[in-house]
Enzyme design. Structure first.
Site, PDB file in Angstrom:
ATOM      1  N   HIS A  31     -94.042  95.830 -97.727  1.00  0.00           N
ATOM      2  CA  HIS A  31     -93.532  97.106 -98.245  1.00  0.00           C
ATOM      3  C   HIS A  31     -92.150  97.438 -97.664  1.00  0.00           C
ATOM      4  O   HIS A  31     -91.422  98.229 -98.246  1.00  0.00           O
ATOM      5  CB  HIS A  31     -94.528  98.219 -97.912  1.00  0.00           C
ATOM      6  CG  HIS A  31     -94.670  99.275 -98.954  1.00  0.00           C
ATOM      7  ND1 HIS A  31     -94.499  99.057-100.307  1.00  0.00           N
ATOM      8  CD2 HIS A  31     -95.003 100.585 -98.838  1.00  0.00           C
ATOM      9  CE1 HIS A  31     -94.706 100.186-100.963  1.00  0.00           C
ATOM     10  NE2 HIS A  31     -95.018 101.125-100.100  1.00  0.00           N
ATOM     11  N   ASN A  74     -92.843 107.348 -99.898  1.00  0.00           N
ATOM     12  CA  ASN A  74     -93.183 108.273-100.975  1.00  0.00           C
ATOM     13  C   ASN A  74     -92.291 109.500-101.041  1.00  0.00           C
ATOM     14  O   ASN A  74     -92.403 110.288-101.977  1.00  0.00           O
ATOM     15  CB  ASN A  74     -94.644 108.705-100.860  1.00  0.00           C
ATOM     16  CG  ASN A  74     -95.588 107.541-101.025  1.00  0.00           C
ATOM     17  OD1 ASN A  74     -95.190 106.433-101.383  1.00  0.00           O
ATOM     18  ND2 ASN A  74     -96.857 107.771-100.754  1.00  0.00           N
ATOM     19  N   ASP A  99     -89.820  96.286-102.631  1.00  0.00           N
ATOM     20  CA  ASP A  99     -90.845  95.270-102.822  1.00  0.00           C
ATOM     21  C   ASP A  99     -91.388  95.375-104.239  1.00  0.00           C
ATOM     22  O   ASP A  99     -91.460  96.463-104.799  1.00  0.00           O
ATOM     23  CB  ASP A  99     -91.977  95.450-101.800  1.00  0.00           C
ATOM     24  CG  ASP A  99     -92.678  96.796-101.933  1.00  0.00           C
ATOM     25  OD1 ASP A  99     -91.981  97.843-101.848  1.00  0.00           O
ATOM     26  OD2 ASP A  99     -93.902  96.816-102.120  1.00  0.00           O
ATOM     27  N   ASN A 120     -94.495 104.328-105.791  1.00  0.00           N
ATOM     28  CA  ASN A 120     -94.253 105.718-105.405  1.00  0.00           C
ATOM     29  C   ASN A 120     -92.877 105.947-104.795  1.00  0.00           C
ATOM     30  O   ASN A 120     -92.314 107.030-104.925  1.00  0.00           O
ATOM     31  CB  ASN A 120     -95.350 106.202-104.458  1.00  0.00           C
ATOM     32  CG  ASN A 120     -96.675 106.342-105.176  1.00  0.00           C
ATOM     33  OD1 ASN A 120     -96.729 106.700-106.342  1.00  0.00           O
ATOM     34  ND2 ASN A 120     -97.754 106.040-104.489  1.00  0.00           N
TER      35      ASN A 120
END
Length: 182
Positions: A31, A74, A99, A120
């Site tokens: 991530h 997020n 990613d 997100n």
């Protein structure tokens, strides 16, 4: 073109945003590959050390600014929107590195706009910029053999099984070509 020319009178021609999550817990995870690629670009361009600005770690050179939001993935738009506004960067010169589980490990794609595929971080950036028409550097991290949201989350928040260095270099190559081509 010279790396010193400015478009549209802003403080930077390009804003490169690496998406990731702050802290050691998330370091070197799939991530956070956006952070790694953006940091690698900053190194290649010889940008100064990152400092705290716009709710993130920030560095700028003669024409490229690099931002690593420290708001968690997020909420990245809360950092990106103010940075773009302060820098006066055209929307089509905002490049978000992230990613991408829908690309096989090692594949890198550049695109402008398009769907957000449930990412997100991208949703937050779209909110922060008021549009989805920004550039994306999609860095393929592969996908687990499941669509279960918990398994997918564990996968992207997990560390690479493969050595990601070639992937980071390949993505940084594409990014560098893009910001130095005009």
């Amino acid at each position: 073109m010279s790396l010193f020319r400015r478009r549209g009178g802003g403080k930077a021609d390009w804003l490169v945003v690496g998406l990731g999550n702050p802290g050691d817990r998330y370091a070197r995870t799939r991530h956070n590959v956006g952070f790694e690629v953006a940091k690698r670009l900053a190194e290649r361009l010889g940008l100064p050390r990152f400092k705290q600005k716009y709710g993130g770690l920030y560095s700028e050179g003669s024409r490229v600014a690099v931002l690593l939001p420290q708001t968690y993935m997020n909420e990245s738009g809360n950092s990106v929107g103010p940075a773009r506004g302060a820098l006066g960067v055209d929307l089509d010169h905002v490049l978000v590195v992230h990613d991408e589980i829908d690309l096989p490990f090692g594949k890198v794609e550049l695109r402008t706009g398009g769907g957000l595929a449930g990412h997100n971080g991208l949703k937050s950036v779209r909110r922060g910029l008021g549009s989805g028409d920004f550039g994306r550097v999609r860095v393929g991290v592969g996908r687990p053999d499941s669509t279960d949201p918990e398994i997918v989350s564990r996968y992207v928040l997990g560390r690479f099984d493969e050595d990601p260095q070639d992937l980071i270099e390949t993505a940084a190559d594409e990014l560098e070509r893009r910001v130095t081509s005009e």
